[in-house]
Structures are given as C-alpha cells and as structure tokens.
Motif scaffolding. Structure first.
Motif, PDB file in Angstrom:
ATOM      1  N   LYS A 238       0.673  -1.336   0.086  1.00 22.96           N
ATOM      2  CA  LYS A 238      -0.169  -0.049  -0.126  1.00 22.96           C
ATOM      3  C   LYS A 238       0.976   1.214   0.038  1.00 22.96           C
ATOM      4  O   LYS A 238       0.867   1.953   1.076  1.00 22.96           O
ATOM      5  N   PRO A 239       1.828   1.422  -0.961  1.00 19.35           N
ATOM      6  CA  PRO A 239       2.557   2.671  -1.157  1.00 19.35           C
ATOM      7  C   PRO A 239       1.667   3.984  -1.279  1.00 19.35           C
ATOM      8  O   PRO A 239       0.771   4.231  -2.085  1.00 19.35           O
ATOM      9  N   LYS A 240       2.211   5.020  -0.201  1.00 17.67           N
ATOM     10  CA  LYS A 240       1.558   6.367  -0.437  1.00 17.67           C
ATOM     11  C   LYS A 240       2.166   7.402  -1.505  1.00 17.67           C
ATOM     12  O   LYS A 240       1.409   7.920  -2.202  1.00 17.67           O
ATOM     13  N   SER A 241       3.390   6.838  -1.984  1.00 17.19           N
ATOM     14  CA  SER A 241       4.379   7.590  -3.133  1.00 17.19           C
ATOM     15  C   SER A 241       5.029   6.417  -3.474  1.00 17.19           C
ATOM     16  O   SER A 241       5.701   5.494  -2.891  1.00 17.19           O
ATOM     17  N   ALA A 242       5.226   6.482  -4.888  1.00 15.73           N
ATOM     18  CA  ALA A 242       6.039   5.812  -5.409  1.00 15.73           C
ATOM     19  C   ALA A 242       7.356   6.264  -6.338  1.00 15.73           C
ATOM     20  O   ALA A 242       6.611   7.422  -7.126  1.00 15.73           O
ATOM     21  N   ILE A 243       8.245   6.004  -6.252  1.00 14.65           N
ATOM     22  CA  ILE A 243       9.457   6.600  -7.295  1.00 14.65           C
ATOM     23  C   ILE A 243       9.860   5.814  -8.364  1.00 14.65           C
ATOM     24  O   ILE A 243      10.249   4.468  -7.889  1.00 14.65           O
ATOM     25  N   ILE A 244       9.930   6.132  -9.454  1.00 17.44           N
ATOM     26  CA  ILE A 244      10.296   5.461 -10.655  1.00 17.44           C
ATOM     27  C   ILE A 244      11.571   5.739 -11.155  1.00 17.44           C
ATOM     28  O   ILE A 244      11.870   7.149 -11.745  1.00 17.44           O
ATOM     29  N   SER A 245      12.657   5.279 -10.722  1.00 15.34           N
ATOM     30  CA  SER A 245      14.042   5.664 -11.286  1.00 15.34           C
ATOM     31  C   SER A 245      14.447   5.038 -12.604  1.00 15.34           C
ATOM     32  O   SER A 245      14.626   3.750 -12.909  1.00 15.34           O
ATOM     33  N   VAL A 246      14.267   6.105 -13.620  1.00 14.60           N
ATOM     34  CA  VAL A 246      14.314   5.433 -14.992  1.00 14.60           C
ATOM     35  C   VAL A 246      14.840   6.589 -16.040  1.00 14.60           C
ATOM     36  O   VAL A 246      14.537   7.769 -15.689  1.00 14.60           O
ATOM     37  N   ASN A 247      15.294   6.247 -17.038  1.00 13.38           N
ATOM     38  CA  ASN A 247      15.666   6.866 -18.279  1.00 13.38           C
ATOM     39  C   ASN A 247      14.489   6.499 -19.460  1.00 13.38           C
ATOM     40  O   ASN A 247      14.720   5.252 -19.664  1.00 13.38           O
ATOM     41  N   ARG A 248      13.925   7.411 -20.019  1.00 10.48           N
ATOM     42  CA  ARG A 248      12.970   6.570 -21.164  1.00 10.48           C
ATOM     43  C   ARG A 248      13.731   5.700 -22.070  1.00 10.48           C
ATOM     44  O   ARG A 248      14.557   6.375 -22.911  1.00 10.48           O
ATOM     45  N   GLY A 249      13.170   4.588 -22.328  1.00 13.97           N
ATOM     46  CA  GLY A 249      13.832   3.561 -23.017  1.00 13.97           C
ATOM     47  C   GLY A 249      13.748   2.439 -22.355  1.00 13.97           C
ATOM     48  O   GLY A 249      13.423   1.962 -21.229  1.00 13.97           O
ATOM     49  N   HIS A 250      14.192   1.146 -23.067  1.00 19.37           N
ATOM     50  CA  HIS A 250      14.144   0.020 -22.566  1.00 19.37           C
ATOM     51  C   HIS A 250      12.594  -0.544 -22.103  1.00 19.37           C
ATOM     52  O   HIS A 250      12.699  -1.762 -21.379  1.00 19.37           O
ATOM     53  N   GLY A 251      11.739   0.202 -22.474  1.00 20.91           N
ATOM     54  CA  GLY A 251      10.443  -0.277 -22.370  1.00 20.91           C
ATOM     55  C   GLY A 251       9.960   0.164 -20.882  1.00 20.91           C
ATOM     56  O   GLY A 251       8.901  -0.337 -20.356  1.00 20.91           O
ATOM     57  N   HIS A 252      10.725   0.831 -20.107  1.00 18.80           N
ATOM     58  CA  HIS A 252      10.581   1.201 -18.766  1.00 18.80           C
ATOM     59  C   HIS A 252      10.212   2.735 -18.674  1.00 18.80           C
ATOM     60  O   HIS A 252      10.917   3.625 -19.469  1.00 18.80           O
ATOM     61  N   PRO A 253       9.225   3.201 -17.877  1.00 13.40           N
ATOM     62  CA  PRO A 253       8.360   2.280 -17.263  1.00 13.40           C
ATOM     63  C   PRO A 253       7.262   1.717 -18.358  1.00 13.40           C
ATOM     64  O   PRO A 253       7.043   2.467 -19.297  1.00 13.40           O
TER      65      PRO A 253
END
Length: 316
Positions: A238-253
């Motif tokens: 049940k996360p209140k906040s989520a952080i996506i560590s990513v550089n656009r590419g590789h299909g992520h996110p």
C-alpha cells in the motif's frame, strides 16, 4: 612467543577486528533521515542519511557526478567521508557498475558492502570489477538473506529478500535482488531492486508477517517494468508514494505497471521528468516530504487522469 605464534595472534586479532567492524550499529535515539533518489538515468542509485550514518543503496551505471554530489552533501551533514554501508541489490550494470569508479576515486571510505548470492556476480566484466574492487580495498562483505536486521544511524533495515539459498542461479539474478524495509521515525521506505513475481511473493510474505503496514515511499520495482509491481504486491505494501528511477527507453516504465501503481493510490515521481527526488522523514509525527530537482510536483498525482509530462517511452 615464537614467530609463528605471534603471526597467528596478529591474524586472529585482524579477523576479530573485521567481524567487529561488520557488526550492525544499534541506536534507539531519534534521528532525522534524508533519502535521495539520484537521477542516474537508466538505473538505481540512492543516498540515504540516517542520523550520523550514510548508506548508499545501488550506484547506477552512469551520471556518477550526480551520485558524488548527493554523497558529498549527505556526508557534509555528518562531518565525515565514511560510508557506513553500500547495498548492491543485484548484479546488473544499471545498479552496480559505478561501484568500481567510486572506489578508484579514493574520495570515500566504505565500511561494508551488503549483497546477495548469485552466480551472475562472476559473469561479466563489470561485475568482476565490482568484486575485485571489494577485495582490493579490503571491504568487509556480507551476503544477506531474509530476516536479517541492521541498524545504521538509528534507523532499522530489515532484509525481506532473498530467502536463504533462493535465487542463486544466473537466470534468477533479478529476483535475487536485496529487498529491504527502511524504518525511521515511524516512516517506512521499501526498496526492491529488480524483483519480479517470485521475489515479490517472498517480500509480501515477510511484509505481512512483520505487519509493517503501508509504505510511505516505494522505489518502484524494476523501474516500472510490466513484469513487476503486481496487484498482489501493491495491495500488501500500500505505497503512499512511488518513485520510478528510469531513463526513457528499455520499455520502462510500462503503462500497465503505471496503471497498477495508480490504482494502488500512490502518487508517482519519475526521475526522467522530476530529476533527483529527495524524501525527508522528520522526527515526530510529521509526514514524509518529497521534493525534486526538476518539476516540483509529482509526475502523476494520485487521483489525476493524466500525467504532467514525459516519462513513459512511447517510441516504437
């Protein structure tokens, strides 16, 4: 005392000192904490300051000047150049390749390295360089497993994955990721590396057994991969906040993962749009505060139908 006996005594003393230096610190004193999710591009790199200790959780593959900046700031606040621990979640370049560069810089002293057992640590040049740097600099190395607890700077670090003897083969490298709960000042942060379904099941089992409750901040699993952050996992933590560590590419996110995280009720911060994201866990009853180096609002605020900018790679 003979020469042989003296040498044995010295060796025993050195060995005991090594074990002592690897022992977790314990402190019940309240402590402030700052967790910096560094914009390392396609990868993870997190600098954590808890009280008088600084811990590095993964270190990325690129953008190491950004890591140095965050480390220098955190260490300046405690008046030290000593990193209490470096946690290397698993043997993928985008999480660990910068480790060798960090050690070659001679800017910092590292007290210990924590990682999990997996055959992939000996499979690539980058991974062999990591292990070589650990040996050359004589850094105490611990292979962690589910159930272990560490205390650095007054914060509590509970290892949730991998279970003893699990995920040790090459093809299991993602699920071998060291996953842990960081608890400080009554706030909970969840770090999971690149675990996918099997690893998430292991984490959920521990999370529920320990009755940890909602996570204040989740570092989104496997950079928002469609094969991670499953509904059963999000329902449990049940996360209140989520952080996506990513550089656009590789299909992520992936949009499927984004929809699942949104449905769980989390606000989403994305380093590809927000830059470096800093979470502060204050002493007392205050909530976790998040701020970013670019675009100060979350990339996707809970309840909104559209994101604020580009994060998902829409290229064919």
């Amino acid at each position: 005392m003979s020469t042989a006996m003296a040498a044995a005594a010295v060796s025993a003393f050195v060995l005991m000192a090594g074990f002592a230096s690897a022992a977790p610190q314990r402190s019940a004193a309240p402590t402030s904490a700052e967790i910096v999710f560094v914009d390392v591009g396609a990868g993870d790199g997190v600098v954590i300051r808890a009280g008088g200790a600084v811990v590095l959780s993964d270190i990325g593959e690129r953008n190491i000047p950004f890591v140095y900046k965050a480390l220098d700031s955190a260490l300046a606040k405690i008046g030290s150049r000593q990193i209490e621990a470096i946690i290397l979640s698993h043997a993928h370049d985008d999480h660990v390749k910068n480790f060798a560069l960090l050690m070659e810089s001679s800017k910092y002293t590292v007290k210990r390295v924590l990682l999990s057992r997996n055959a992939h640590w000996g499979a690539t040049d980058a991974n062999r360089a990591v292990m070589s740097a650990i040996r050359r600099h004589r850094i105490p190395l611990s292979y962690v497993r589910t159930g272990q607890v560490f205390h650095f700077g007054g914060a509590k670090w509970t290892i949730l994955n991998p279970p003893r003897g699990a995920f040790t083969k090459h093809h299991q490298v993602s699920n071998s990721s060291v996953a842990y709960a960081l608890e400080v000042n009554g706030k909970r942060f969840l770090f999971t590396g690149d675990i996918e379904r099997s690893g998430e099941q292991a984490v959920v089992a521990e999370w529920q057994q320990l009755e940890l409750g909602p996570a204040d901040v989740l570092l989104a699993t496997h950079h928002g991969s469609k094969y991670a952050s499953h509904d059963f996992f999000l329902d449990a933590v049940k996360p209140k906040s989520a952080i996506i560590s990513v550089n656009r590419g590789h299909g992520h996110p992936d949009l499927e993962a984004i929809r699942r995280i949104r449905s769980a009720g989390a606000a989403i911060w994305c380093t590809a749009w927000n830059g470096t994201v800093t979470a502060t866990a204050p002493m007392g009853a205050g909530k976790v505060r998040l701020r970013s180096s670019e675009n100060s609002a979350p990339w996707w605020l809970r309840g909104e139908r559209r994101s604020r900018g580009a994060c998902v790679d829409q290229s064919p």
